[in-house]
Design a protein around this motif. Structure first.
Motif, mmCIF file in Angstrom:
data_model
loop_
_atom_site.group_PDB
_atom_site.id
_atom_site.type_symbol
_atom_site.label_atom_id
_atom_site.label_comp_id
_atom_site.label_asym_id
_atom_site.label_seq_id
_atom_site.Cartn_x
_atom_site.Cartn_y
_atom_site.Cartn_z
ATOM 1 N N LYS A 17 0.829 -1.209 0.000
ATOM 2 C CA LYS A 17 0.000 0.000 0.000
ATOM 3 C C LYS A 17 0.863 1.258 0.000
ATOM 4 O O LYS A 17 0.599 2.213 -0.723
ATOM 5 N N VAL A 18 1.916 1.249 0.824
ATOM 6 C CA VAL A 18 2.820 2.400 0.886
ATOM 7 C C VAL A 18 3.507 2.603 -0.462
ATOM 8 O O VAL A 18 3.616 3.733 -0.957
ATOM 9 N N CYS A 19 3.953 1.525 -1.087
ATOM 10 C CA CYS A 19 4.596 1.616 -2.404
ATOM 11 C C CYS A 19 3.632 2.162 -3.450
ATOM 12 O O CYS A 19 4.008 3.016 -4.264
ATOM 13 N N ASP A 20 2.388 1.690 -3.428
ATOM 14 C CA ASP A 20 1.382 2.146 -4.390
ATOM 15 C C ASP A 20 1.099 3.640 -4.241
ATOM 16 O O ASP A 20 0.933 4.350 -5.234
ATOM 17 N N LYS A 21 1.053 4.125 -3.003
ATOM 18 C CA LYS A 21 0.768 5.533 -2.751
ATOM 19 C C LYS A 21 1.990 6.414 -2.985
ATOM 20 O O LYS A 21 1.860 7.602 -3.267
ATOM 21 N N PHE A 22 3.167 5.831 -2.876
ATOM 22 C CA PHE A 22 4.404 6.614 -2.959
ATOM 23 C C PHE A 22 4.599 7.211 -4.347
ATOM 24 O O PHE A 22 4.862 8.396 -4.496
ATOM 25 N N GLU A 23 4.513 6.363 -5.356
ATOM 26 C CA GLU A 23 4.772 6.822 -6.722
ATOM 27 C C GLU A 23 4.091 5.850 -7.681
ATOM 28 O O GLU A 23 4.201 4.630 -7.520
ATOM 29 N N GLU A 24 3.408 6.397 -8.661
ATOM 30 C CA GLU A 24 2.725 5.550 -9.630
ATOM 31 C C GLU A 24 3.746 4.689 -10.378
ATOM 32 O O GLU A 24 4.805 5.176 -10.787
ATOM 33 N N GLY A 25 3.460 3.417 -10.508
ATOM 34 C CA GLY A 25 4.318 2.528 -11.273
ATOM 35 C C GLY A 25 5.343 1.751 -10.461
ATOM 36 O O GLY A 25 6.104 0.969 -11.020
ATOM 37 N N VAL A 26 5.383 1.968 -9.144
ATOM 38 C CA VAL A 26 6.315 1.193 -8.311
ATOM 39 C C VAL A 26 5.768 -0.224 -8.188
ATOM 40 O O VAL A 26 4.645 -0.433 -7.767
ATOM 41 N N THR A 27 6.575 -1.193 -8.584
ATOM 42 C CA THR A 27 6.172 -2.590 -8.589
ATOM 43 C C THR A 27 7.219 -3.431 -7.879
ATOM 44 O O THR A 27 8.411 -3.235 -8.079
ATOM 45 N N LEU A 28 6.764 -4.349 -7.031
ATOM 46 C CA LEU A 28 7.652 -5.294 -6.361
ATOM 47 C C LEU A 28 7.484 -6.661 -6.996
ATOM 48 O O LEU A 28 6.356 -7.112 -7.206
ATOM 49 N N ILE A 29 8.585 -7.328 -7.279
ATOM 50 C CA ILE A 29 8.574 -8.656 -7.874
ATOM 51 C C ILE A 29 9.294 -9.597 -6.922
ATOM 52 O O ILE A 29 10.486 -9.426 -6.660
ATOM 53 N N SER A 30 8.569 -10.577 -6.401
ATOM 54 C CA SER A 30 9.130 -11.486 -5.395
ATOM 55 C C SER A 30 10.227 -12.352 -5.990
ATOM 56 O O SER A 30 10.097 -12.894 -7.086
ATOM 57 N N CYS A 31 11.307 -12.515 -5.226
ATOM 58 C CA CYS A 31 12.401 -13.405 -5.610
ATOM 59 C C CYS A 31 12.433 -14.660 -4.754
ATOM 60 O O CYS A 31 13.311 -15.498 -4.915
ATOM 61 N N ASN A 32 11.498 -14.789 -3.807
ATOM 62 C CA ASN A 32 11.486 -15.949 -2.915
ATOM 63 C C ASN A 32 10.686 -17.069 -3.519
ATOM 64 O O ASN A 32 9.806 -16.974 -4.231
#
Length: 71
Positions: free
Chosen positions: A56-71
């Motif tokens: 949620k914090v990433c989504d609100k921080f800046e449009e287009g921030v995406t996390l891709i899991s490496c686990n």
């Protein structure tokens, strides 16, 4: 629980640092390290439910921030 992610959508080192500071304040986040140059995001959380707040914090921080899991 330590989780590893790749990220996309953070445009500068200062932005990565600001996002890291915001995420550190989330209850249940033990530690976080964002490496802008490697586009990695390593986070130690109490449980997976905490990641919902991180996203949620990433989504609100800046449009287009995406996390891709490496686990």
């Amino acid at each position: 629980m330590i989780l590893n992610y790749l990220f996309e959508g953070i445009d500068c080192i200062a932005c990565a640092s600001k996002l890291e500071d915001k995420i550190k304040k989330i209850n249940g986040v033990n530690s976080i390290n964002i490496n802008y140059f490697l586009s990695t995001f390593d986070i130690d959380v109490n449980d997976m439910d905490v990641m919902k707040n991180v996203i949620k914090v990433c989504d609100k921080f800046e449009e287009g921030v995406t996390l891709i899991s490496c686990n």
